[in-house]
Design an enzyme around this catalytic site. Sequence first.
Site, mmCIF file in Angstrom:
data_model
loop_
_atom_site.group_PDB
_atom_site.id
_atom_site.type_symbol
_atom_site.label_atom_id
_atom_site.label_comp_id
_atom_site.label_asym_id
_atom_site.label_seq_id
_atom_site.Cartn_x
_atom_site.Cartn_y
_atom_site.Cartn_z
ATOM 1 N N HIS A 56 -11.684 108.576 1.295
ATOM 2 C CA HIS A 56 -12.029 107.561 0.292
ATOM 3 C C HIS A 56 -11.061 107.527 -0.881
ATOM 4 C CE1 HIS A 56 -15.123 105.024 -1.869
ATOM 5 N NE2 HIS A 56 -15.331 104.660 -0.624
ATOM 6 N N HIS B 42 -12.270 96.774 8.604
ATOM 7 C CA HIS B 42 -13.134 97.278 7.528
ATOM 8 C C HIS B 42 -14.184 96.234 7.198
ATOM 9 C CE1 HIS B 42 -13.899 98.111 3.120
ATOM 10 N NE2 HIS B 42 -13.983 99.330 3.597
#
Length: 382
Positions: free
Chosen positions: A185, A285
């Site tokens: 992340h 995504h």
Amino acid sequence: MKITKLTTFQVPPRWLFLKIETDEGISGWGEPVVEGRADTVAAAVAELADYLVGKDPFRIEDHWTVLYRGGFYRGGAVHMSAIAGIDQALWDIKGRAFGVPVHDLLGGRCRDRIRVYSWIGGDRPADTAQAVRAVVDRGFTAIKMNATEELQYVDSHAKVDDVIARVAAIREEAGPYLGIGVDFHGRVHKPMAKVLARELESYDLMFIEEPVLSEHLEDLPEITKHTSIPIALGERLFSRWDFKRVFEQGCVDIIQPDPSHAGGITETRKIAAMAEAYDVAVALHCPLGPIALAANLQLDALCYNAFIQEQSLGIHYNKTNDLLDYLVDPDVFAYRDGHVDIPTGPGLGIEINEDYVRARAAEGHRWRNPVWRHRDGSFAEW
């Protein structure tokens, strides 16, 4: 046919929908949003609408080119997300006008369904071992989780041990063949990314996502020396020009462009084609809403190198509304055996419940990502 109106709807939990109308009564939907910047993207859509109103909606490639190149400043999250939602809606209009799904307009599908993965855990990766059992019981064969909490440039090995313990518990609970994506992340800097990549090597991961932030691509050759796990990134890249450097470097195995951020269907398909030439896989995504997922699935139908699809059903962000709430027919996303079918209806293949959209838009949202700090008070990447 002429474009007559563009209307945005800010709806819970954190999404922005766009409706484009025409003078022949055919409308299309898109999902232009930057998470936490919905108002800003809505303003960008309104600015771009000045050019589009009165134009033929079928000239999608030309509109994309003008919307991207027609301003002196171009690119970036807000601009490309605004273009993305417009592009999705224009393809939706064109498919509806001809009575075919978008993938039929672009050459026809090369697959009937695609494997999907489910998120487990939240921003802080707690209780993931318990959550994985419920996901597996629902038929999913792959999951993704956040790897770590705040991590300094150089941090305690206790935090590394915590990451390894969580992954080991998931592997033990779900068995040797569950696909596990571990998302760093962008919270991890190069010194600790090397350590984590090495320590995770024995757990047969599906991929490590964003081992470092995309602005630190030059770090990847050193990090990949420490692991054979596939490396994935790309959700914070917005065009084929952003991805060009990724492909040239040769250290990324899976790209993850977001068709609601990376210029929509038109641009994302070009990025995927570039990836195929470099033998790089695609895992689009999509932690967003139903319009975004429908656009993703149209691309999955077309892109030979697509192998798995992110989707937001039950994700920790969806507290007030979830993925299927805004659809007339939630069964259009038919999840079974760890896969979802490619929608075959006209346009994006879904029907939006506009009355419900308008009702929820009256409430709207002001979603913001959290701001984290290290124990010393300095800012920590979320």
